[in-house]
Design a protein around this motif. Structure first.
Motif, PDB file in Angstrom:
ATOM      1  N   ASP A 148       0.874   3.858  -3.027  1.00  0.00           N
ATOM      2  CA  ASP A 148       0.229   5.327  -2.749  1.00  0.00           C
ATOM      3  C   ASP A 148       1.521   6.203  -3.000  1.00  0.00           C
ATOM      4  O   ASP A 148       1.143   7.392  -3.413  1.00  0.00           O
ATOM      5  CB  ASP A 148      -0.203   5.339  -1.215  1.00  0.00           C
ATOM      6  CG  ASP A 148      -1.521   4.767  -1.256  1.00  0.00           C
ATOM      7  OD1 ASP A 148      -2.209   4.318  -1.970  1.00  0.00           O
ATOM      8  OD2 ASP A 148      -1.872   4.728   0.229  1.00  0.00           O
ATOM      9  N   ILE A 199      -4.656  10.885  -0.595  1.00  0.00           N
ATOM     10  CA  ILE A 199      -3.448  11.276  -1.316  1.00  0.00           C
ATOM     11  C   ILE A 199      -3.350  12.731  -1.598  1.00  0.00           C
ATOM     12  O   ILE A 199      -2.271  13.325  -1.727  1.00  0.00           O
ATOM     13  CB  ILE A 199      -3.265  10.459  -2.421  1.00  0.00           C
ATOM     14  CG1 ILE A 199      -3.385   9.120  -2.284  1.00  0.00           C
ATOM     15  CG2 ILE A 199      -1.812  10.687  -3.027  1.00  0.00           C
ATOM     16  CD1 ILE A 199      -2.561   8.511  -1.248  1.00  0.00           C
ATOM     17  N   LYS A 238       0.848  -1.242  -0.182  1.00  0.00           N
ATOM     18  CA  LYS A 238       0.029   0.162   0.118  1.00  0.00           C
ATOM     19  C   LYS A 238       0.854   1.346   0.152  1.00  0.00           C
ATOM     20  O   LYS A 238       0.592   2.234  -0.602  1.00  0.00           O
ATOM     21  CB  LYS A 238      -0.869   0.125   1.286  1.00  0.00           C
ATOM     22  CG  LYS A 238      -2.198  -0.936   1.197  1.00  0.00           C
ATOM     23  CD  LYS A 238      -2.948  -0.842   2.607  1.00  0.00           C
ATOM     24  CE  LYS A 238      -4.061  -2.064   2.280  1.00  0.00           C
ATOM     25  NZ  LYS A 238      -4.831  -2.051   3.565  1.00  0.00           N
ATOM     26  N   THR A 279      -9.320  12.893  -4.959  1.00  0.00           N
ATOM     27  CA  THR A 279      -7.938  12.244  -5.253  1.00  0.00           C
ATOM     28  C   THR A 279      -7.233  13.288  -6.290  1.00  0.00           C
ATOM     29  O   THR A 279      -7.356  14.470  -6.094  1.00  0.00           O
ATOM     30  CB  THR A 279      -8.164  11.039  -6.105  1.00  0.00           C
ATOM     31  OG1 THR A 279      -9.263  11.316  -7.072  1.00  0.00           O
ATOM     32  CG2 THR A 279      -8.873   9.898  -4.997  1.00  0.00           C
ATOM     33  N   HIS A 322      -4.772   2.033  -5.969  1.00  0.00           N
ATOM     34  CA  HIS A 322      -5.211   2.807  -4.494  1.00  0.00           C
ATOM     35  C   HIS A 322      -6.562   2.710  -4.330  1.00  0.00           C
ATOM     36  O   HIS A 322      -7.099   2.323  -3.283  1.00  0.00           O
ATOM     37  CB  HIS A 322      -4.701   4.286  -4.758  1.00  0.00           C
ATOM     38  CG  HIS A 322      -5.234   5.224  -3.692  1.00  0.00           C
ATOM     39  ND1 HIS A 322      -4.823   5.311  -2.505  1.00  0.00           N
ATOM     40  CD2 HIS A 322      -6.313   5.813  -3.544  1.00  0.00           C
ATOM     41  CE1 HIS A 322      -5.537   6.070  -1.641  1.00  0.00           C
ATOM     42  NE2 HIS A 322      -6.553   6.452  -2.502  1.00  0.00           N
TER      43      HIS A 322
END
Length: 553
Positions: A69, A330, A65, A311, A163
């Motif tokens: 990311d 993010i 992850k 996002t 993601h």
């Protein structure tokens, strides 16, 4: 501190060559440098991760992850916050050490990126980053650099899709593992042009699996999209505008605003969410506001409502709405409100309070609606009607007109193409490129609307699935269908989708409005020779070439 930069990863890059002082996207030299350093760190992570995988060692989900990311965070218009990148770099150093220990003894030379230890402070990182820019190694073969960058940018795009899938609890080992393989390959001086082309095609295949994973995650959580009319005019009252791509963020916001007298509007790539049964059931999801990402500064200017960026697709906020825009996930920008999450749950209270404080619009506009919700499940449910219409001659051709939108001149081509498509043709569209024409009236062919919105760029899997099903029905290849792909690109998600299409053997793609600066002339020639990729020219010439060739056949 002044910092050098060079960035040519998106379509908007300065002069079609590269941004060298400040990114046209709004990225500062400092952020560009920290992103370069983070990518350098991720290459070292890739080296050790790949060595561990080759020994049959499984890398844990939390590490996967982080890598996904971190790669995603460097995609265009995602994160502009230097502090967040400093944290990523420090965490990357920890992860690299853990993977080095996991990989154990390694035979042969270890590349410098794997051995590199980053400085401790942001100022030192910025100075060190000057060594790791795209063009830092002037001795590197131009075509090798081009193909390495193509793979890195493809992985940035796949990082976005991966993601979104893992936010909904879906991960795939083959997808996660390729990030290590791809990053490690960019350090391997033994890989030549042919090897790197093969790896880029492999990335395309893996990204298809990733998009399939995301499609299953979205439809599993929220149902298959169904044709739905979406209000595109304003309603009186407090409101929140939700932009980006994240369906889970929207769902949580809808739950937390239920019964509070707040209207929720989608923006940009969120407009397809109105077709999902588990989202559209909320009556206060009232409509869509505005168009594509590049208009947000104008559309959000002084907006009397709150905004959530879930996002990518963020632009530098103007002062007139800095106090009412919130980032999450993010996304990052200095001095902007940020909604954190804990174990997948986010508290949108600050957004809700701001919306109520601002009060919203004071009157209703006359209603106008457009249609969304033509995912693969919907289109294939009427496949018999589509096939009959083709066989009877009612439908002569399909045009997939879609991709990224942007501010660069020349994108009116896509509007004009849609407007001039003959009335016996069907227009499929997806991603934010559709905002060039999705509010226009195209009519229908029998029971079928001529314009079918297939969703976000994240939903490109739907278009491939429909094309493959039609090819099966007609007993031919996708390349033999009366189907033409007229694609626009802006950033790296479009890059990995293109690699997926090529890896599936799909040819004759028309692409624009300009070709990527990171593609060298020789690499471009390979793509032209093998896949007949064609830059767009003008609508009349391109339309005549497509339909004329079909008529002659």
């Amino acid at each position: 501190m002044e910092n050098q930069m060079f960035c040519f990863q998106c379509e908007q890059t300065l002069g079609g060559k590269g941004c060298v002082k400040h990114g046209i996207c709004g990225k500062s030299p400092e952020v560009a440098g920290l992103q370069d350093l983070l990518i350098h760190m991720l290459k070292g992570i890739g080296f050790y991760g790949q060595k561990a995988i080759e020994k049959g060692i499984k890398i844990d989900d939390e590490t996967n992850k982080f890598v996904i990311d971190a790669v995603f965070s460097t995609l265009t218009n995602v994160n502009f916050d230097p502090e967040r990148f400093v944290d990523y770099i420090r965490k990357a150093s920890e992860i690299k050490n853990e993977l080095r220990d996991l990989a154990g003894e390694i035979e042969g030379a270890i590349p410098s990126a794997a051995l590199y230890v980053p400085p401790a402070t942001e100022a030192e990182m910025l100075e060190a980053a000057k060594e790791f820019g795209v063009m830092s190694d002037q001795s590197l073969n131009e075509d090798v650099r081009s193909l390495r960058e193509l793979m890195i940018y493809g992985m940035k795009g796949m990082g976005a899709y991966a993601h979104h899938a893992h936010v909904l609890g879906k991960m795939d080992e083959a997808v996660s593992n390729f990030f290590y393989k791809g990053l490690a390959a960019t350090l391997d001086s033994n890989l030549e042009v042919g090897d790197l082309i093969g790896l880029n095609m492999e990335l395309g295949q893996v990204n298809f699996k990733c998009m399939e994973l995301l499609d299953g995650a979205n439809t599993g959580a929220y149902g298959h999209p169904v044709p739905t009319e979406v209000l595109i005019t304003k309603k009186k009252g407090p409101f929140i505008v939700v932009s980006g791509h994240d369906l889970k963020d929207l769902k949580q916001l809808l739950e937390q605003t239920e019964g509070k007298g707040i209207n929720i509007y989608t923006h940009g790539e969120m407009i397809p969410t109105h077709g999902y049964p588990e989202l559209k059931k909320y009556p206060h999801l009232v409509g869509n506001y505005g168009g594509a990402w590049q208009d947000q500064q104008k559309e959000f200017d002084g907006l009397p409502g709150a905004i959530v960026m879930t996002t990518n697709c963020l632009q530098k906020p103007r002062d007139s709405y800095k106090d009412r825009i919130f980032n999450t996930g993010i996304v990052g920008f200095p001095e902007i409100g940020y909604i954190k999450g804990s174990e997948g749950v986010k508290d949108f209270t600050p957004v809700i309070e701001k919306a109520l404080e601002l009060g919203g619009w004071t009157e209703d506009e006359p209603e106008k609606k457009i249609l969304v919700g033509f995912g693969h499940n919907t289109v294939l449910s009427v496949a018999d009607k589509v096939i009959d219409a083709v066989k009877s001659g009612a439908i002569k051709h399909f045009f997939l007109i879609g991709g990224c939108d942007g501010a660069k001149p020349g994108r009116n081509y896509y509007t004009e193409f849609a407007e001039k498509a003959p009335e016996d043709t069907v227009i499929l569209t997806l991603a934010c490129g559709k905002f060039r024409f999705n509010k226009k009236e195209f009519g229908s062919i029998g029971e079928l609307p001529r314009l079918m919105d297939m969703g976000q760029c994240n939903d490109a899997y739907s278009a491939v699935k429909v094309a493959a099903a039609l090819a099966d029905a007609f007993g031919c290849s996708v390349n033999e269908l009366p189907l033409s792909l007229i694609l626009s690109w802006y950033e790296q998600k479009a890059v990995c989708i293109l690699l997926t299409l090529l890896s599936l053997g799909i040819k004759n793609i028309h692409i624009g409005p300009s070709l990527p600066a990171f593609i060298s002339p020789n690499v471009l020639q390979v793509l032209v020779d093998n896949f007949n990729i064609t830059p767009i020219s003008n609508v009349e010439a391109d339309m005549a070439a497509i339909l004329g060739e079909e008529a002659l056949a």
